[in-house]
Design a protein around this motif. Structure first.
Motif, PDB file in Angstrom:
ATOM      1  N   GLU A   1       0.813  -1.214   0.000  1.00  0.00           N
ATOM      2  CA  GLU A   1       0.000   0.000   0.000  1.00  0.00           C
ATOM      3  C   GLU A   1       0.843   1.259   0.000  1.00  0.00           C
ATOM      4  OE1 GLU A   1      -3.204  -0.272   2.851  1.00  0.00           O
ATOM      5  OE2 GLU A   1      -4.301  -1.449   1.357  1.00  0.00           O
ATOM      6  N   GLY A   2       2.141   1.107   0.174  1.00  0.00           N
ATOM      7  CA  GLY A   2       3.029   2.265   0.098  1.00  0.00           C
ATOM      8  C   GLY A   2       3.155   2.723  -1.348  1.00  0.00           C
ATOM      9  N   ASN A   3       3.414   4.007  -1.515  1.00  0.00           N
ATOM     10  CA  ASN A   3       3.616   4.568  -2.849  1.00  0.00           C
ATOM     11  C   ASN A   3       5.082   4.880  -3.033  1.00  0.00           C
ATOM     12  OD1 ASN A   3       1.177   5.564  -4.621  1.00  0.00           O
ATOM     13  ND2 ASN A   3       0.532   5.614  -2.485  1.00  0.00           N
ATOM     14  N   GLU A   4       5.557   4.640  -4.232  1.00  0.00           N
ATOM     15  CA  GLU A   4       6.952   4.950  -4.515  1.00  0.00           C
ATOM     16  C   GLU A   4       7.041   5.388  -5.968  1.00  0.00           C
ATOM     17  OE1 GLU A   4      10.118   2.167  -2.979  1.00  0.00           O
ATOM     18  OE2 GLU A   4      10.381   1.848  -5.120  1.00  0.00           O
ATOM     19  N   THR A   5       7.965   6.288  -6.256  1.00  0.00           N
ATOM     20  CA  THR A   5       8.218   6.595  -7.657  1.00  0.00           C
ATOM     21  C   THR A   5       9.214   5.582  -8.193  1.00  0.00           C
ATOM     22  OG1 THR A   5       9.780   8.180  -6.805  1.00  0.00           O
ATOM     23  CG2 THR A   5       7.747   9.076  -7.724  1.00  0.00           C
ATOM     24  N   VAL A   6       8.961   5.155  -9.411  1.00  0.00           N
ATOM     25  CA  VAL A   6       9.813   4.151 -10.045  1.00  0.00           C
ATOM     26  C   VAL A   6      10.180   4.680 -11.422  1.00  0.00           C
ATOM     27  CG1 VAL A   6       9.842   1.801 -10.943  1.00  0.00           C
ATOM     28  CG2 VAL A   6       8.586   2.292  -8.860  1.00  0.00           C
ATOM     29  N   ASN A   7      11.422   4.510 -11.818  1.00  0.00           N
ATOM     30  CA  ASN A   7      11.807   4.926 -13.169  1.00  0.00           C
ATOM     31  C   ASN A   7      11.045   4.100 -14.189  1.00  0.00           C
ATOM     32  OD1 ASN A   7      14.094   5.783 -11.426  1.00  0.00           O
ATOM     33  ND2 ASN A   7      14.762   6.610 -13.385  1.00  0.00           N
ATOM     34  N   VAL A   8      10.466   4.782 -15.151  1.00  0.00           N
ATOM     35  CA  VAL A   8       9.664   4.055 -16.143  1.00  0.00           C
ATOM     36  C   VAL A   8      10.529   3.018 -16.860  1.00  0.00           C
ATOM     37  CG1 VAL A   8       8.261   4.290 -18.210  1.00  0.00           C
ATOM     38  CG2 VAL A   8       8.061   5.961 -16.378  1.00  0.00           C
ATOM     39  N   GLU A   9      11.812   3.334 -17.058  1.00  0.00           N
ATOM     40  CA  GLU A   9      12.716   2.377 -17.722  1.00  0.00           C
ATOM     41  C   GLU A   9      12.777   1.059 -16.938  1.00  0.00           C
ATOM     42  OE1 GLU A   9      13.779   5.584 -16.886  1.00  0.00           O
ATOM     43  OE2 GLU A   9      13.201   6.289 -18.882  1.00  0.00           O
ATOM     44  N   PHE A  10      12.680   1.170 -15.627  1.00  0.00           N
ATOM     45  CA  PHE A  10      12.714  -0.043 -14.798  1.00  0.00           C
ATOM     46  C   PHE A  10      11.520  -0.940 -15.132  1.00  0.00           C
ATOM     47  CE2 PHE A  10      11.156  -2.178 -10.948  1.00  0.00           C
ATOM     48  CZ  PHE A  10      12.262  -2.937 -10.600  1.00  0.00           C
ATOM     49  N   LEU A  11      10.377  -0.299 -15.333  1.00  0.00           N
ATOM     50  CA  LEU A  11       9.173  -1.085 -15.626  1.00  0.00           C
ATOM     51  C   LEU A  11       9.209  -1.656 -17.039  1.00  0.00           C
ATOM     52  CD1 LEU A  11       6.469   1.235 -14.035  1.00  0.00           C
ATOM     53  CD2 LEU A  11       7.527  -0.789 -13.047  1.00  0.00           C
ATOM     54  N   GLU A  12      10.015  -1.022 -17.893  1.00  0.00           N
ATOM     55  CA  GLU A  12      10.043  -1.487 -19.282  1.00  0.00           C
ATOM     56  C   GLU A  12      11.042  -2.623 -19.514  1.00  0.00           C
ATOM     57  OE1 GLU A  12       8.509   2.708 -21.255  1.00  0.00           O
ATOM     58  OE2 GLU A  12      10.651   2.291 -21.104  1.00  0.00           O
ATOM     59  N   GLN A  13      11.818  -2.956 -18.480  1.00  0.00           N
ATOM     60  CA  GLN A  13      12.772  -4.063 -18.625  1.00  0.00           C
ATOM     61  C   GLN A  13      11.995  -5.346 -18.909  1.00  0.00           C
ATOM     62  OE1 GLN A  13      14.634  -5.463 -14.996  1.00  0.00           O
ATOM     63  NE2 GLN A  13      13.046  -4.497 -13.780  1.00  0.00           N
ATOM     64  N   GLU A  14      12.618  -6.211 -19.680  1.00  0.00           N
ATOM     65  CA  GLU A  14      11.904  -7.433 -20.046  1.00  0.00           C
ATOM     66  C   GLU A  14      12.542  -8.638 -19.387  1.00  0.00           C
ATOM     67  OE1 GLU A  14      11.575  -7.248 -24.365  1.00  0.00           O
ATOM     68  OE2 GLU A  14       9.478  -6.706 -23.974  1.00  0.00           O
ATOM     69  N   ILE A  15      11.746  -9.365 -18.632  1.00  0.00           N
ATOM     70  CA  ILE A  15      12.241 -10.573 -17.985  1.00  0.00           C
ATOM     71  C   ILE A  15      11.716 -11.756 -18.776  1.00  0.00           C
ATOM     72  CG2 ILE A  15      12.130 -11.970 -15.890  1.00  0.00           C
ATOM     73  CD1 ILE A  15      11.954  -9.374 -14.301  1.00  0.00           C
ATOM     74  N   LYS A  16      12.626 -12.644 -19.143  1.00  0.00           N
ATOM     75  CA  LYS A  16      12.276 -13.800 -19.961  1.00  0.00           C
ATOM     76  C   LYS A  16      11.194 -14.652 -19.283  1.00  0.00           C
ATOM     77  CE  LYS A  16      15.114 -16.325 -23.133  1.00  0.00           C
ATOM     78  NZ  LYS A  16      16.298 -17.098 -23.399  1.00  0.00           N
ATOM     79  N   ILE A  17      10.292 -15.151 -20.088  1.00  0.00           N
ATOM     80  CA  ILE A  17       9.252 -16.039 -19.560  1.00  0.00           C
ATOM     81  C   ILE A  17       9.730 -17.477 -19.731  1.00  0.00           C
ATOM     82  CG2 ILE A  17       6.932 -16.919 -20.028  1.00  0.00           C
ATOM     83  CD1 ILE A  17       6.184 -13.943 -20.602  1.00  0.00           C
ATOM     84  N   GLU A  18       9.896 -18.169 -18.609  1.00  0.00           N
ATOM     85  CA  GLU A  18      10.416 -19.535 -18.675  1.00  0.00           C
ATOM     86  C   GLU A  18       9.374 -20.492 -18.134  1.00  0.00           C
ATOM     87  OE1 GLU A  18      14.780 -19.763 -18.105  1.00  0.00           O
ATOM     88  OE2 GLU A  18      14.456 -17.897 -17.021  1.00  0.00           O
ATOM     89  N   ARG A  19       8.922 -21.379 -18.986  1.00  0.00           N
ATOM     90  CA  ARG A  19       7.791 -22.220 -18.619  1.00  0.00           C
ATOM     91  C   ARG A  19       8.188 -23.610 -18.149  1.00  0.00           C
ATOM     92  NH1 ARG A  19       2.321 -21.932 -21.283  1.00  0.00           N
ATOM     93  NH2 ARG A  19       2.037 -22.658 -19.146  1.00  0.00           N
ATOM     94  N   GLY A  20       9.488 -23.880 -18.141  1.00  0.00           N
ATOM     95  CA  GLY A  20       9.917 -25.182 -17.650  1.00  0.00           C
ATOM     96  C   GLY A  20       9.645 -26.290 -18.651  1.00  0.00           C
TER      97      GLY A  20
END
Ligand SMILES: Cc1ncc(C[n+]2csc(CCOP(=O)(O)OP(=O)(O)O)c2C)c(N)n1
Ligand code: SF4
Ligand SMILES: [Mg+2]
Lengths: 610, 325
Positions: free
Chosen positions: A365-384
């Motif tokens: 519930e806390g608010n924080e500012t986050v760099n938009v670039e951080f949100l745009e990073q892509e984490i690989k989807i690994e399905r096993g």
């Protein structure tokens, strides 16, 4: 000077504390200034004391700080409670038509605003907030334009409302220029592209990028924010979002969906999590990947619905009967919620087991500012290991629970021809067929239990090892887990600056545990202190259960309010100077205290007769 | 949509070789067989059919079938199966459980499942006892009755599951009998084919623990207006047609609900079996699709979210926009 200001905004619930805080925080984000906000609200809709603390800086603040430089008081109560907390050089803004301050602390400037004159005597009561934020922006030395565009954004569909707010804010802005002295500490805008976001929103967004297509929930503070993000985004993102009858249904539906190959997740708080536990063990034995988030609040029972605590570690470790592989992780910051949930899906599918995320009110519930670039990073989807048409074992016998060296068996999604199988929640053999009741076979039972347990080894290879932050040669090592990373980091740095060399070992992954690596670090530490937000030292026991290591001392807090850096700094000093083993921290500022009406048992005889 | 086999498989194709540990003479055998026959006659491919089981003797039906199956938790077969159906509506979903499982520990889910009309069949094997745990009273055992394991007669009233289904919104409500293979198979077929949430409550003798309502008891003739008649009587014989012709006609709906309610209760000496009530309403998936069109284009399990390099393709630009100032 650190180019940093901490502002408190307080009022009765219903006074618009949250909207004033949002307006301020959004204006800061627009100016490229980082914000960390903590809202110590009460579980009431109207009345009660609601207080928001925003720490604003050109460098990302990691917690809500120790004290305030500015106060916006929306009611008399706030003025009385929080005025004494202001630091020298501080500023207190309030409605001069309604509120009367007591004596200000030395060096604090009182800034009374003639609200009726500035907003017009017919203005709605909430206009006092707008005037006050206008004045505050002026005194912070920032440009008005940011505030104006926030109103344009928030009330995009109502140009009249924009105009009223802009003119009220401008009146406050101009009045402050003429009548008050600005903060000596100036803030400057930066070019950072910032988003303002809560942990719950990031859990929802993280799940969405990870490909989650199934979200079921039952409302429970402080986890409902995830549902509140998911529901309005379901349409554009194509997510099946449902609210159902209870948390037992939630987790069973989530596992049912996950069993069919959908990435599915659910979020609740401790009470709802308790209802989910039997099903988590089911996901363990039928090896269905599912992610369950427990946003911790103060317990036990209904406990502290609107307050934070780290007291569900035991519950997560002990969730469900029997032994089964599971992953427990606790995001270490608001922004880490975004990454954690994506990792959780990957781990769940790679190891075909439940993943428990222990978030906390403070993060969610806390608010924080986050760099938009951080949100745009892509984490690989690994399905096993999934059976696809390419690697299908068509024609051969398919064993869903094949006993492999890694313990992970290739998974066919129901609907795949020639890969029929059953999944039993009773113990079963490699084909999934029940072996309990009439045919319990000790050899098969052990084989299958061992197969599942082996997955924990693989998980340990995947999750990153905890590492020491700060100097290797330290007098004190602070150990923490989950949400306290930011506040401990700041405390450790401050202590080091003050000449008490302190480093920091922080845990995000709690189960499974890197026993050897952790022991290697701790054996070299001179004085180890565990900082956690619960009464009994749940992490301390976990650490000693996993490694046999017992820390020298403990700092604990379980009054519902989060740590501030000063709490940890003072705690460490007491441990060092007085040889204390346990320091229990209590937030005692008058602002945290609320007068309570007496319960039925404390009426006086006279009151009864009358 | 579940595909139908061009050349239907034989019943044998739906049978597994797993050893069956039900007691000899158990009604569950009749039900298993009727279910396998129904699937074969409907031509449902085993790999597109999922049978979910609760926990109990009844919960093991899936174990003896050759199709996809999941053994869930005691009382949780409905939420598990609903989650699965919503995730992949292309599969035929059948949930099977006991009376304790569905009307006792799972009663909350039973009620709320009615409100949703998920397109699936829920089959309850009702033996008035907790078979697997050695014959304690189940929620359907009537007041005053004392089955073998009970030291004293039951002082709770029995739940009327079909009446509960009626008021909570099930759109197909029927009853059959474990040892009336023909009737039972037809009822199972109808419940599966019904587009919406179907409840089929099956009277299931448990020779081991229910010594009151045995197969012999159900087979005994009873007297009605001086005539000797069978105990089980079909709704057709009672001239009841519970199928709603026009779901928008409130009078017709209320009238048929009232009649269905009467018949469900009606025991006297005779027990009605058959379809008490059926109404065609939009299914849960259709309701969701009307709100989230992407779910019409794909079922959740097929919505793409990663590219060939396994990188996410979900576009959050708009969501980021909302929080960026
Ligand atoms: C949470 C939980 N509580 C209790 C049990 C023990 N239990 C297993 S089966 C059962 C009752 C089964 O009765 P019913 O659902 O009528 O099925 P039947 O065996 O009669 O077919 C119970 C109480 C359990 N497995 N899980
Ligand atoms: S206990 Fe009753 S219900 Fe269970 S298998 Fe035996 S006869 Fe059937
Ligand atoms: Mg039963």
């Amino acid at each position: 000077m650190k180019n940093e200001l901490t502002i408190g905004i307080g009022g009765a619930a219903g006074d618009g504390v949250a909207s004033a805080g949002n307006t301020l925080a959004q204006s800061m984000a627009r100016l490229g200034l980082y914000v960390y906000a903590y809202n110590s609200y009460q579980s009431v809709i109207r009345g009660g004391h609601s207080y928001l603390r925003l720490r604003i800086s050109a460098q990302k603040p990691l917690n809500h700080g120790n004290q305030i430089n500015g106060l916006v008081a929306l009611n008399q109560d706030t003025l009385n409670r929080h005025l004494p907390e202001l630091l020298a050089g501080g500023i207190c803004i309030y409605n001069n038509d309604k509120l009367k301050p007591e004596k200000a602390p030395p060096g604090v400037q009182l800034c009374p605003l003639p609200i009726y004159e500035l907003a017009g005597s017919t203005a709605l009561p909430v206009m006092q907030n707008t005037v006050a934020i206008g004045a505050l922006i002026q005194l912070m030395g920032l440009e008005f334009q940011a505030l104006e565009s926030v109103f344009q954004n928030v009330f995009a569909k109502k140009p009249q409302v924009v105009a009223i707010n802009v003119s009220a804010a401008k009146a406050g802005f101009d009045y402050a220029l003429k009548h008050f002295k600005p903060f000596s500490e100036k803030l400057y805008k930066t070019n950072n592209r910032l988003a303002l976001v809560t942990g719950n929103e990031l859990l929802g967004m993280g799940a969405a990028v990870a490909g989650c297509k199934f979200y079921v929930a039952y409302p429970m503070s402080p986890a409902s924010g995830v549902l509140h993000w998911m529901a309005p985004h379901a349409k554009e993102l194509g997510i099946c979002v449902r609210q159902v009858e209870d948390e037992i249904s939630v987790i069973n539906m989530a596992i049912g969906a996950a069993h069919m190959g959908v990435r599915s997740i659910c979020a609740t708080s401790g009470g709802g999590f308790a209802l989910m536990t039997e099903a988590l063990g089911m996901a363990g034995i039928i090896e269905t990947p599912v992610v369950a988030i427990n946003v911790m609040r103060g317990g036990p029972s209904t406990g502290l619905p609107t307050k934070t605590e780290q007291a569900d570690l035991n519950q997560a470790i002990g969730a469900s009967q029997g032994d089964y592989p599971r992953i427990i992780m606790a995001p270490i910051s608001i922004s880490d919620c975004f990454v954690s949930v994506q990792e959780a899906f990957n781990f769940a599918e790679q190891f075909q087991c439940p993943v428990i995320i222990l978030s906390e009110l403070l993060l969610s519930e806390g608010n924080e500012t986050v760099n938009v670039e951080f949100l745009e990073q892509e984490i690989k989807i690994e399905r096993g290991e999934l059976i696809t048409p390419e690697n299908s074992t068509m024609g051969k016998t398919y064993l869903r629970y094949l006993d492999t060296p890694s313990g992970v068996s290739p998974r066919a999604i129901p609907g795949t021809p020639d890969h029929l199988y059953v999944s039993a929640t009773d113990e079963h053999d490699e084909d999934g067929v029940i072996i309990s009741d009439v045919y319990t076979d000790p050899v098969i039972r052990k084989k299958m239990a061992d197969k599942r347990a082996r997955k924990m080894q693989g998980i340990l290879q995947k999750i990153s090892k905890p590492s020491l932050e700060g100097s290797n040669e330290a007098e004190v090592t602070i150990i923490g887990w989950g949400s306290t990373w930011g506040v401990i980091k700041e405390a450790a740095e401050q202590l080091t600056q003050e000449g008490i060399k302190t480093n920091h070992l922080h845990f995000k992954y709690l189960v499974p545990f890197h026993v050897k690596e952790v022991l290697d670090i701790l054996k070299k530490s001179k004085k180890t202190v565990i900082v956690e937000m619960n009464q009994s030292g749940q992490f301390a026991r976990h650490l000693s259960a996993e490694t046999g290591f017992r820390a020298h001392a403990h700092i604990r807090k379980y009054d519902g309010e989060p740590y501030e850096p000063k709490h940890i700094i003072n705690g460490i000093k007491q441990i060092l100077s007085q040889g204390k083993e346990i320091v229990e921290v209590l937030s005692t500022e008058p602002g945290w205290r609320t007068p309570h009406p007496p319960g039925p048992g404390v009426f006086t005889q006279a009151a009864r007769i009358n | 949509m579940v595909s139908k086999l061009q050349v239907p498989l034989t019943v044998a194709a739906y049978k597994s070789d797993v050893h069956n540990d039900w007691c000899p003479g158990c009604g569950d055998f009749g039900i298993l067989q009727a279910l396998q026959q129904a699937l074969a006659e409907l031509g449902l491919p085993p790999w597109e059919t999922m049978v979910f089981g609760g926990i109990g003797c009844s919960g093991k039906v899936f174990n003896y079938m050759a199709c996809y199956g999941v053994h869930t938790l005691h009382g949780r077969v409905l939420p598990f199966a609903m989650g699965a159906k919503l995730a992949n509506p292309d599969l035929e979903v059948i949930a099977v459980g006991g009376d304790g499982d569905g009307y006792g520990i799972g009663a909350g889910h039973f009620v709320h499942a009615g409100r949703r009309n998920v397109d699936m069949a829920y089959i309850v094997l009702n033996n008035e006892v907790y078979g697997l745990t050695k014959g304690q009273a189940s929620p359907t055992l009537d007041r005053g009755q004392q089955t073998k394991s009970l030291p004293l007669p039951n002082i709770n009233d029995g739940i009327k599951p079909l009446a509960l289904a009626l008021v909570t919104g099930y759109t197909w409500i029927g009853r059959s009998y474990a040892f009336d293979g023909k009737h039972l198979k037809e009822m199972i077929k109808q419940a599966i084919e019904h587009k919406g949430m179907a409840l089929l409550d099956i009277i299931q003798p448990c020779p081991t623990y229910n010594d009151l309502h045995t197969a012999e008891w159900f087979n005994k003739k009873v007297k009605e207006e001086e005539k000797s008649v069978s105990k089980l009587v079909t709704v057709e014989e009672l001239k009841h047609d519970g199928v709603i012709k026009d779901p928008t006609n409130r009078d017709e709906v209320f009238e048929k609900q009232r009649k269905a309610f009467d018949l469900i209760q009606y025991r006297g000496e005779r027990i009605p079996i058959g379809v008490f009530y059926q109404i065609k309403l939009p299914t849960y998936i259709e309701r969701m699709q009307s709100q989230v069109p992407m779910l019409k284009k794909y079922s959740p399990v097929r919505i793409p979210y990663a590219d060939a390099n396994h990188l996410p393709t979900t576009d959050l630009t708009d969501a980021f926009e909302e929080i960026t100032f």
